[in-house]
Design a protein around this motif. Structure first.
Motif, PDB file in Angstrom:
ATOM      1  N   CYS A 317       0.836  -1.211   0.000  1.00 22.80           N
ATOM      2  CA  CYS A 317       0.000   0.000   0.000  1.00 22.80           C
ATOM      3  C   CYS A 317       0.868   1.258   0.000  1.00 22.80           C
ATOM      4  O   CYS A 317       0.500   2.281  -0.575  1.00 22.80           O
ATOM      5  N   GLY A 318       2.015   1.190   0.662  1.00 25.32           N
ATOM      6  CA  GLY A 318       2.887   2.346   0.759  1.00 25.32           C
ATOM      7  C   GLY A 318       3.575   2.714  -0.541  1.00 25.32           C
ATOM      8  O   GLY A 318       4.027   3.851  -0.715  1.00 25.32           O
ATOM      9  N   ILE A 319       3.670   1.749  -1.474  1.00 25.94           N
ATOM     10  CA  ILE A 319       4.336   2.026  -2.754  1.00 25.94           C
ATOM     11  C   ILE A 319       3.356   1.976  -3.933  1.00 25.94           C
ATOM     12  O   ILE A 319       3.750   2.158  -5.078  1.00 25.94           O
ATOM     13  N   CYS A 320       2.091   1.738  -3.629  1.00 27.90           N
ATOM     14  CA  CYS A 320       1.094   1.595  -4.690  1.00 27.90           C
ATOM     15  C   CYS A 320       0.791   2.933  -5.349  1.00 27.90           C
ATOM     16  O   CYS A 320       0.614   3.954  -4.662  1.00 27.90           O
ATOM     17  N   GLU A 321       0.717   2.926  -6.674  1.00 19.29           N
ATOM     18  CA  GLU A 321       0.419   4.147  -7.418  1.00 19.29           C
ATOM     19  C   GLU A 321      -1.016   4.623  -7.184  1.00 19.29           C
ATOM     20  O   GLU A 321      -1.371   5.756  -7.515  1.00 19.29           O
ATOM     21  N   TYR A 322      -1.838   3.768  -6.565  1.00 17.87           N
ATOM     22  CA  TYR A 322      -3.221   4.140  -6.269  1.00 17.87           C
ATOM     23  C   TYR A 322      -3.421   4.520  -4.800  1.00 17.87           C
ATOM     24  O   TYR A 322      -4.557   4.626  -4.343  1.00 17.87           O
ATOM     25  N   ILE A 350      -0.910  -5.975  -7.399  1.00 13.52           N
ATOM     26  CA  ILE A 350       0.525  -5.785  -7.171  1.00 13.52           C
ATOM     27  C   ILE A 350       0.929  -4.450  -7.800  1.00 13.52           C
ATOM     28  O   ILE A 350       0.797  -4.273  -9.016  1.00 13.52           O
ATOM     29  N   PRO A 351       1.412  -3.507  -7.015  1.00 13.92           N
ATOM     30  CA  PRO A 351       1.781  -2.186  -7.543  1.00 13.92           C
ATOM     31  C   PRO A 351       2.875  -2.270  -8.608  1.00 13.92           C
ATOM     32  O   PRO A 351       3.677  -3.211  -8.628  1.00 13.92           O
ATOM     33  N   LYS A 352       2.904  -1.286  -9.488  1.00 14.22           N
ATOM     34  CA  LYS A 352       3.899  -1.253 -10.563  1.00 14.22           C
ATOM     35  C   LYS A 352       5.312  -1.309 -10.012  1.00 14.22           C
ATOM     36  O   LYS A 352       6.180  -1.989 -10.549  1.00 14.22           O
ATOM     37  N   GLN A 353       5.562  -0.572  -8.929  1.00 12.26           N
ATOM     38  CA  GLN A 353       6.905  -0.529  -8.353  1.00 12.26           C
ATOM     39  C   GLN A 353       7.350  -1.911  -7.896  1.00 12.26           C
ATOM     40  O   GLN A 353       8.507  -2.300  -8.091  1.00 12.26           O
TER      41      GLN A 353
END
Length: 364
Positions: A317-322, A350-353
């Motif tokens: 959640c901390g690195i998610c683009e949303y 799963i975030p892009k990062q």
């Protein structure tokens, strides 16, 4: 109009009493049969309404327990409405919900009644509500609302008990003339602490189904404790190449939040004894209105500040683009991990990062 959730909430939930005749399996309040003598008094209730009005006049929802267990309920509604506050209520479907009671609430200026319906039939709904006859009482109450031409909101908690019946529920929403279907996703807290939410894969499946339904339904759809619904809507919009932001097709009668609301971020909960929490599902005590102004608690309490800063979230959640749009259910993160800043445990995305990091590792 610009909304700054650092200053004021979009919605305030006031648990006017914890007394209730039902025995719902998922009750976050662990409701009791008798009223608590420590409940906020009528005078304290009016003072709270004054404070709410001064905070940008957010939407006020009276909940419980069963709000109808308070004898001064209609006077509180009347006081709030005369100040210009928009008031909604979520009473329990008990014999107290009579047509006369609804007429009285309508006369006092109540904007909307919201009833819980957790199954398309008696078997499922009554089991979930822990009370035989609850389904019939709910349907009778809805018919009263129809007779009075009052907007109908239906709240449904998604669980293993009814997830396979949601299509039937959607059809029932049409038949009942619902204006808003508010779909709650289970948070294992209160009585529901022993209940397992549906899987993260099922969460995603239901959210995409709701997004499809939203495009054709005659009623609006919102989710509670599923902020990743906004991520799903955004993804679908981007795929259609129609917009770079989430848009809703129809405007709800009471108005909808101009941007995402989450626990403590545009949202605040006041208990029957004046305790303040980021939401009813996130039991982190942040103060009491008997000792401190609601505005001070909401704006300055460290927990509320953290919840309004998605860059402090942990895990994916901390690195998610949303994270600004969604942020994951902070209440569910707390219920499952004990840390309200942890990642949403029932989100499959799963975030892009994170994907890029994994691809890089595989190449090495």
């Amino acid at each position: 109009m610009s909304f700054d959730y650092n200053e004021n909430p979009f919605i305030v939930i006031w648990e006017v009493t914890r007394a209730c005749a039902l025995k719902c399996l998922h009750c976050r309040a662990e409701a009791q049969h008798l009223r608590d003598p420590r409940e906020l008094s009528f005078f304290e209730g009016k003072n709270l309404i004054d404070q709410i009005y001064e905070m940008g006049n957010p939407l006020l929802v009276l909940t419980g327990g069963d709000p109808l267990m308070r004898e001064d309920l209609y006077d509180l509604i009347d006081y709030a409405v005369k100040k210009g506050v928009r008031v909604s209520m979520t009473p329990s479907a008990t014999p107290r919900v009579t047509k006369k009671a609804m007429e009285k609430a309508k006369s006092a200026g109540l904007s909307r009644w919201a009833f819980s319906l957790d199954g398309p039939n008696r078997e499922i709904h009554d089991h979930f509500r822990g009370t035989k006859g609850s389904f019939d009482l709910t349907m009778k109450a809805i018919r009263h609302l129809q007779d009075l031409n009052m907007p109908i909101q239906i709240n449904t908690v998604v669980s293993h008990y009814n997830v396979e019946e949601l299509k039937d529920m959607a059809e029932l929403m049409e038949q009942l003339g619902t204006v808003l279907w508010s779909v709650f996703f289970l948070v294992p807290t209160g009585r529901a602490s022993t209940m397992e939410p549906i899987s993260k894969e099922k969460h995603e499946e239901v959210l995409h189904w709701l997004a499809e339904l939203k495009e054709t339904s005659t009623y609006d759809i919102k989710t509670t404790e599923a902020p990743h619904f906004r991520r799903v809507l955004m993804q679908r919009e981007l795929l259609k190449a129609k917009s770079d932001r989430v848009r809703t097709k129809r405007k709800d009668i009471l108005g909808r939040a101009p941007k995402g609301v989450n626990d403590g971020n545009g949202f605040v909960f006041i208990s029957h004894i004046g305790d303040v929490f980021p939401s009813g599902f996130l039991p982190i005590h942040c103060g009491n209105i008997r000792n401190e102004l609601l505005s001070t608690i909401y704006r300055e309490n460290p927990v509320f500040k953290q919840l309004r800063d998605p860059d402090q979230f942990k895990g994916k959640c901390g690195i998610c683009e949303y994270r600004q749009l969604c942020g994951g259910s902070r209440a569910r993160a707390y219920a499952v991990t004990g840390d309200y800043l942890q990642e949403e445990p029932y989100c499959i995305y799963i975030p892009k990062q994170a994907r890029k990091k994994k691809e890089t590792q595989m190449q090495l």
